[in-house]
Design an enzyme around this catalytic site. Sequence first.
Site, PDB file in Angstrom:
ATOM      1  N   GLY A  12     -10.334 -49.004 -51.520  1.00 50.99           N
ATOM      2  CA  GLY A  12     -11.512 -48.159 -51.753  1.00 50.99           C
ATOM      3  C   GLY A  12     -11.837 -48.098 -53.230  1.00 50.99           C
ATOM      4  O   GLY A  12     -12.265 -47.064 -53.736  1.00 50.99           O
ATOM      5  N   SER A  14     -14.153 -49.593 -54.925  1.00 50.46           N
ATOM      6  CA  SER A  14     -15.511 -49.988 -55.322  1.00 50.46           C
ATOM      7  C   SER A  14     -16.363 -48.806 -55.767  1.00 50.46           C
ATOM      8  O   SER A  14     -17.301 -48.977 -56.535  1.00 50.46           O
ATOM      9  CB  SER A  14     -16.195 -50.684 -54.145  1.00 50.46           C
ATOM     10  OG  SER A  14     -16.211 -49.832 -53.014  1.00 50.46           O
ATOM     11  N   ASP A  62     -10.813 -54.077 -44.466  1.00 51.09           N
ATOM     12  CA  ASP A  62     -10.862 -52.791 -43.780  1.00 51.09           C
ATOM     13  C   ASP A  62      -9.426 -52.321 -43.548  1.00 51.09           C
ATOM     14  O   ASP A  62      -8.650 -53.006 -42.851  1.00 51.09           O
ATOM     15  CB  ASP A  62     -11.600 -52.979 -42.444  1.00 51.09           C
ATOM     16  CG  ASP A  62     -11.835 -51.666 -41.721  1.00 51.09           C
ATOM     17  OD1 ASP A  62     -11.068 -50.710 -41.939  1.00 51.09           O
ATOM     18  OD2 ASP A  62     -12.789 -51.601 -40.929  1.00 51.09           O
ATOM     19  N   ASN A  89      -6.376 -45.329 -51.791  1.00 48.48           N
ATOM     20  CA  ASN A  89      -7.490 -44.404 -52.034  1.00 48.48           C
ATOM     21  C   ASN A  89      -8.556 -44.430 -50.938  1.00 48.48           C
ATOM     22  O   ASN A  89      -9.292 -43.459 -50.763  1.00 48.48           O
ATOM     23  CB  ASN A  89      -8.122 -44.758 -53.395  1.00 48.48           C
ATOM     24  CG  ASN A  89      -9.436 -44.063 -53.628  1.00 48.48           C
ATOM     25  OD1 ASN A  89      -9.470 -42.877 -53.956  1.00 48.48           O
ATOM     26  ND2 ASN A  89     -10.535 -44.778 -53.437  1.00 48.48           N
ATOM     27  N   SER A 142      -5.500 -34.858 -50.657  1.00 49.80           N
ATOM     28  CA  SER A 142      -6.586 -33.884 -50.881  1.00 49.80           C
ATOM     29  C   SER A 142      -5.988 -32.473 -50.845  1.00 49.80           C
ATOM     30  O   SER A 142      -4.914 -32.267 -50.244  1.00 49.80           O
ATOM     31  CB  SER A 142      -7.618 -34.013 -49.756  1.00 49.80           C
ATOM     32  OG  SER A 142      -8.542 -32.946 -49.797  1.00 49.80           O
ATOM     33  N   TYR A 155      -9.886 -34.577 -40.737  1.00 47.69           N
ATOM     34  CA  TYR A 155      -9.644 -34.918 -42.153  1.00 47.69           C
ATOM     35  C   TYR A 155      -8.419 -34.156 -42.683  1.00 47.69           C
ATOM     36  O   TYR A 155      -7.523 -34.754 -43.293  1.00 47.69           O
ATOM     37  CB  TYR A 155     -10.889 -34.572 -42.968  1.00 47.69           C
ATOM     38  CG  TYR A 155     -10.803 -34.937 -44.438  1.00 47.69           C
ATOM     39  CD1 TYR A 155     -10.869 -36.261 -44.849  1.00 47.69           C
ATOM     40  CD2 TYR A 155     -10.669 -33.961 -45.426  1.00 47.69           C
ATOM     41  CE1 TYR A 155     -10.809 -36.607 -46.201  1.00 47.69           C
ATOM     42  CE2 TYR A 155     -10.611 -34.290 -46.773  1.00 47.69           C
ATOM     43  CZ  TYR A 155     -10.683 -35.609 -47.152  1.00 47.69           C
ATOM     44  OH  TYR A 155     -10.606 -35.941 -48.493  1.00 47.69           O
ATOM     45  N   ILE A 188     -14.684 -33.133 -55.707  1.00 50.17           N
ATOM     46  CA  ILE A 188     -15.015 -34.120 -56.738  1.00 50.17           C
ATOM     47  C   ILE A 188     -16.383 -34.728 -56.429  1.00 50.17           C
ATOM     48  O   ILE A 188     -16.658 -35.079 -55.280  1.00 50.17           O
ATOM     49  CB  ILE A 188     -13.946 -35.253 -56.772  1.00 50.17           C
ATOM     50  CG1 ILE A 188     -12.525 -34.678 -56.824  1.00 50.17           C
ATOM     51  CG2 ILE A 188     -14.217 -36.206 -57.936  1.00 50.17           C
ATOM     52  CD1 ILE A 188     -12.211 -33.803 -58.017  1.00 50.17           C
TER      53      ILE A 188
END
Length: 252
Positions: A12, A14, A62, A89, A142, A155, A188
């Site tokens: 992740g 990008s 993926d 990440n 998180s 989540y 964030i």
Amino acid sequence: MRLAGKTALITGGSLGIGRAVALCFAQEGAKVAISGRGKEALEETASIIRSKGGEALSIVADVQSKSEIDRMVDYVLKSWGRIDILINNAGICHSKPVLDITEEEWDQHLDINLKGTFLSSQRVAREWVKRGEGGNIVNMSSVNGIQAEDNQAHYNTSKGGINLLTMSMALELAEKDIRVNALCPGFIETRLTRPAIQNRPVIKEYLKTIPMKRVGLPEDIAGAALFMASDDSRYMTGHCLVVDGGQVIKLS
Ligand SMILES: NC(=O)c1ccc[n+]([C@@H]2O[C@H](COP(=O)([O-])OP(=O)(O)OC[C@H]3O[C@@H](n4cnc5c(N)ncnc54)[C@H](O)[C@@H]3O)[C@@H](O)[C@H]2O)c1
């Protein structure tokens, strides 16, 4: 330069937090391999790194798929011969009341956020053990892995799982010179949170929960990731470091 001579793989990498970590690590002398799902964003981030004189690889992969994780890791090893740092990440977060979450949505959160972290870590750590080398893993958890937020059951659960996975892997791999830590960011500003941030009444209310009275920036997390990935944290493993402007210390 705190990461001179190191190679880092950032899933992740990008966009958002992952991109800030990639840019920070490259600035600190690391070769940086970034993976993600969108080719264009990956190439854009890689070219920023290269334009500043850094070395970057971009890989479309993926993390829900074990074969894609294997291909991602093989590509970095074939290109650079080694991986010193893995930053797990890649992640998603879609709000939904617990009674409405579908099986598919549950699986997607757990597969990307938790299983992807496990499979990537296992693959890279196996390589380190095979070679008799140490290594360093940082998982992007998180504050939702520590406290429950409403409409985020899938989540929250995935991030709570990451925290226990971090401790479990740290425990078993410490004697192999492999450190495993996690970061627990608060709120964030990224693609994930921008809709809420742009909603003035919502963000005004939300800022009351953050003692530092501001939303975090991806660069705030990159600094903590650099600490965790470098020798500055060499005696830390199994730690879940909260970076949230004080949000989780607030009782009311
Ligand atoms: N933004 C926040 O407030 C916040 C807070 C705490 C934790 N986090 C965590 O930080 C991480 C990055 O979030 P962000 O806010 O930068 O989000 P973002 O949406 O800006 O970036 C997410 C990245 O993950 C990648 N990704 C998503 N699904 C993937 C998959 N199946 N395979 C490979 N890559 C995939 C995307 O391509 C992208 O590069 C996530 O794990 C997120 O849970 C974010």
